[in-house]
Design a protein around this motif. Structure first.
Motif, mmCIF file in Angstrom:
data_model
loop_
_atom_site.group_PDB
_atom_site.id
_atom_site.type_symbol
_atom_site.label_atom_id
_atom_site.label_comp_id
_atom_site.label_asym_id
_atom_site.label_seq_id
_atom_site.Cartn_x
_atom_site.Cartn_y
_atom_site.Cartn_z
ATOM 1 N N ALA A 16 0.666 -1.051 0.109
ATOM 2 C CA ALA A 16 -0.037 -0.252 -0.042
ATOM 3 C C ALA A 16 0.755 1.198 0.061
ATOM 4 O O ALA A 16 0.532 2.118 -0.614
ATOM 5 C CB ALA A 16 -0.842 -0.007 1.196
ATOM 6 N N THR A 70 -3.912 -3.178 7.477
ATOM 7 C CA THR A 70 -4.561 -1.699 7.051
ATOM 8 C C THR A 70 -3.616 -0.692 7.339
ATOM 9 O O THR A 70 -3.190 -0.455 8.560
ATOM 10 C CB THR A 70 -5.713 -1.858 7.793
ATOM 11 O OG1 THR A 70 -6.593 -3.049 7.394
ATOM 12 C CG2 THR A 70 -6.568 -0.419 7.574
ATOM 13 N N GLY A 73 -7.640 4.515 -4.882
ATOM 14 C CA GLY A 73 -7.943 3.317 -5.389
ATOM 15 C C GLY A 73 -7.523 3.215 -6.808
ATOM 16 O O GLY A 73 -6.781 2.182 -7.444
ATOM 17 N N LEU A 132 -3.421 3.334 -7.268
ATOM 18 C CA LEU A 132 -3.036 1.920 -6.996
ATOM 19 C C LEU A 132 -3.366 0.932 -7.850
ATOM 20 O O LEU A 132 -2.563 0.116 -8.374
ATOM 21 C CB LEU A 132 -3.403 1.683 -5.738
ATOM 22 C CG LEU A 132 -2.743 2.289 -4.362
ATOM 23 C CD1 LEU A 132 -3.242 1.823 -3.053
ATOM 24 C CD2 LEU A 132 -1.330 1.893 -4.375
ATOM 25 N N VAL A 167 -6.007 -4.520 -7.197
ATOM 26 C CA VAL A 167 -6.670 -3.711 -6.351
ATOM 27 C C VAL A 167 -8.269 -3.893 -6.697
ATOM 28 O O VAL A 167 -8.831 -4.052 -8.059
ATOM 29 C CB VAL A 167 -6.417 -2.335 -6.813
ATOM 30 C CG1 VAL A 167 -7.231 -1.267 -5.944
ATOM 31 C CG2 VAL A 167 -4.978 -2.031 -6.610
ATOM 32 N N TYR A 180 -13.486 0.133 -6.036
ATOM 33 C CA TYR A 180 -13.804 1.100 -4.841
ATOM 34 C C TYR A 180 -15.376 1.013 -4.776
ATOM 35 O O TYR A 180 -16.151 0.995 -5.737
ATOM 36 C CB TYR A 180 -13.387 2.384 -5.329
ATOM 37 C CG TYR A 180 -14.080 3.300 -4.350
ATOM 38 C CD1 TYR A 180 -13.199 3.402 -3.105
ATOM 39 C CD2 TYR A 180 -15.119 3.955 -4.662
ATOM 40 C CE1 TYR A 180 -14.081 4.232 -1.968
ATOM 41 C CE2 TYR A 180 -15.753 5.053 -3.441
ATOM 42 C CZ TYR A 180 -14.778 5.170 -2.339
ATOM 43 O OH TYR A 180 -15.370 6.059 -1.127
ATOM 44 N N LEU A 207 -5.632 -5.538 -2.515
ATOM 45 C CA LEU A 207 -5.836 -4.306 -1.931
ATOM 46 C C LEU A 207 -7.058 -3.720 -1.939
ATOM 47 O O LEU A 207 -7.698 -3.771 -3.212
ATOM 48 C CB LEU A 207 -4.734 -3.241 -2.429
ATOM 49 C CG LEU A 207 -3.487 -3.554 -2.171
ATOM 50 C CD1 LEU A 207 -2.479 -2.519 -3.270
ATOM 51 C CD2 LEU A 207 -3.026 -3.438 -1.044
ATOM 52 N N THR A 208 -7.720 -3.285 -0.986
ATOM 53 C CA THR A 208 -9.112 -2.544 -1.040
ATOM 54 C C THR A 208 -8.742 -1.282 -0.338
ATOM 55 O O THR A 208 -8.370 -1.083 0.791
ATOM 56 C CB THR A 208 -10.134 -3.496 -0.102
ATOM 57 O OG1 THR A 208 -10.324 -4.876 -0.711
ATOM 58 C CG2 THR A 208 -11.444 -2.987 -0.221
ATOM 59 N N VAL A 209 -9.167 -0.073 -0.964
ATOM 60 C CA VAL A 209 -9.186 1.180 -0.678
ATOM 61 C C VAL A 209 -10.650 1.514 -0.106
ATOM 62 O O VAL A 209 -11.578 1.429 -1.017
ATOM 63 C CB VAL A 209 -8.823 2.092 -1.736
ATOM 64 C CG1 VAL A 209 -8.718 3.497 -1.172
ATOM 65 C CG2 VAL A 209 -7.466 1.418 -2.036
ATOM 66 N N VAL A 221 -6.389 1.631 3.483
ATOM 67 C CA VAL A 221 -5.808 0.699 2.234
ATOM 68 C C VAL A 221 -5.641 -0.728 3.132
ATOM 69 O O VAL A 221 -4.916 -0.707 3.978
ATOM 70 C CB VAL A 221 -4.737 0.972 1.572
ATOM 71 C CG1 VAL A 221 -4.424 0.201 0.199
ATOM 72 C CG2 VAL A 221 -5.001 2.510 0.721
#
Length: 313
Positions: free
Chosen positions: A125, A213, A231, A234, A246, A249, A269-271, A280
């Protein structure tokens, strides 16, 4: 052309066993195996280390340093899964997705330090945002990382799987409360931050899987991107990466289960957040992209194989 010879020094440990599992069926390498009765025999280990084209070190820090000292040739290449060499001069940090040309960078490396599991989630992140000059180097980063108990090795696994374990092992446990966790040096060095993050890991009563996180106040980021824009940034950075993605969003609240990617060698990855704040979250398997899967990915690049060969996507 002969197959590369590969030796796992410390195969009986959690990381070593997982590497062996990924390599056992490979026909493009020759896996050297030590007699179980001789796994602590220095002479036999030295022989196999020097016979191998590539060695995985799945050992405690001091033993990993000792093992490197056993090499008597200029040919044997090393992937060290311990903490010992992650910020050491002459060692390449084994996080392929952070390099413009990972095949060249890791393909030319003789000594590679495999990242720590918590560091992997953090760096996935933070490092791209620092490199793109979106995240200032002096930003005071805060991070927590939830992991399954397999990350603690055989002793912790035995504690959690004991039939008479204490009541406290049924709930999440915050540790590293001195804020001096052993992954902090690589987290700071590889990300390019001026200071280490304020970081606390958490271990819980499930076998494997991680959710790391990182928290952001968007007004302190260059350009003040919203969570949605972060998001997209990335997503662009990791475009076409087979092992890191990713998630799209979403403004909807969600539960992010830490064991979602258990059994795989990839990371997602989750934003989340809004205009003013963002988090993130990196989810992956602490034994996969967080350890053994990453080590095999690095081996593939070092030996000129397809990066994802033998990995679970």
């Amino acid at each position: 052309m002969s197959k590369p010879k590969v030796f796992i020094d410390g195969q009986e440990g959690t990381t070593g066993l997982q590497i062996h599992e990924r390599l056992a069926g490979r026909e493009d390498i020759e896996l050297l195996v030590i007699d179980p009765d001789k796994r602590k025999d220095l002479t036999e280990r030295k022989r196999l280390i020097n016979e191998a084209d590539l060695v995985f070190l799945c050992l405690p820090d001091a033993a990993a340093v000792e093992a490197v000292g056993l090499i008597e040739n200029s040919r044997t290449r090393v992937i060290d899964a311990s903490t010992a060499h992650r910020t050491a001069p002459g060692w390449v940090y084994g996080f392929p997705e952070l390099y413009k040309d990972p095949a060249q960078t890791l393909g030319a490396a003789r000594f590679v330090a495999n990242p720590g599991c918590h560091a992997t989630g953090f760096l996935s992140a933070v490092a791209p945002l620092v490199s793109m000059r979106i995240l200032p180097k002096d930003y005071p980063i805060t991070c927590f990382s939830l992991t399954g108990y397999s990350g603690g090795g055989k002793k912790m696994i035995a504690q959690y799987e004991s039939q008479d374990k204490g009541e406290e092992l049924y709930s999440p446990r915050v540790y590293g409360t001195t804020l001096k966790h052993k992954h902090l040096p690589e987290m700071q060095r590889i990300s390019g931050l001026d200071n280490p993050p304020v970081f606390t890991p958490v271990v819980d009563d499930y076998y494997k899987g991680m959710a790391t996180t990182v928290f952001f106040h968007n007004r302190y980021l260059v350009g003040q991107p919203t969570a949605k824009e972060l998001g997209l940034i990335l997503m662009t950075y990791y475009a076409n990466q087979p092992l890191i993605s990713v998630a799209p969003y979403s403004e909807e609240p969600a539960y992010l289960a830490a064991n979602t990617l258990a059994g795989t060698d990839r990371l997602e990855l989750t934003v989340s957040g809004h205009e003013g704040q963002a988090i993130v979250t990196a989810r992956f398997d602490n034994l996969g992209k967080g350890a053994s899967g990453a080590a095999v990915q690095n081996m593939n690049l070092m030996l000129g194989f397809e990066m994802t060969a033998g990995l679970a996507l």
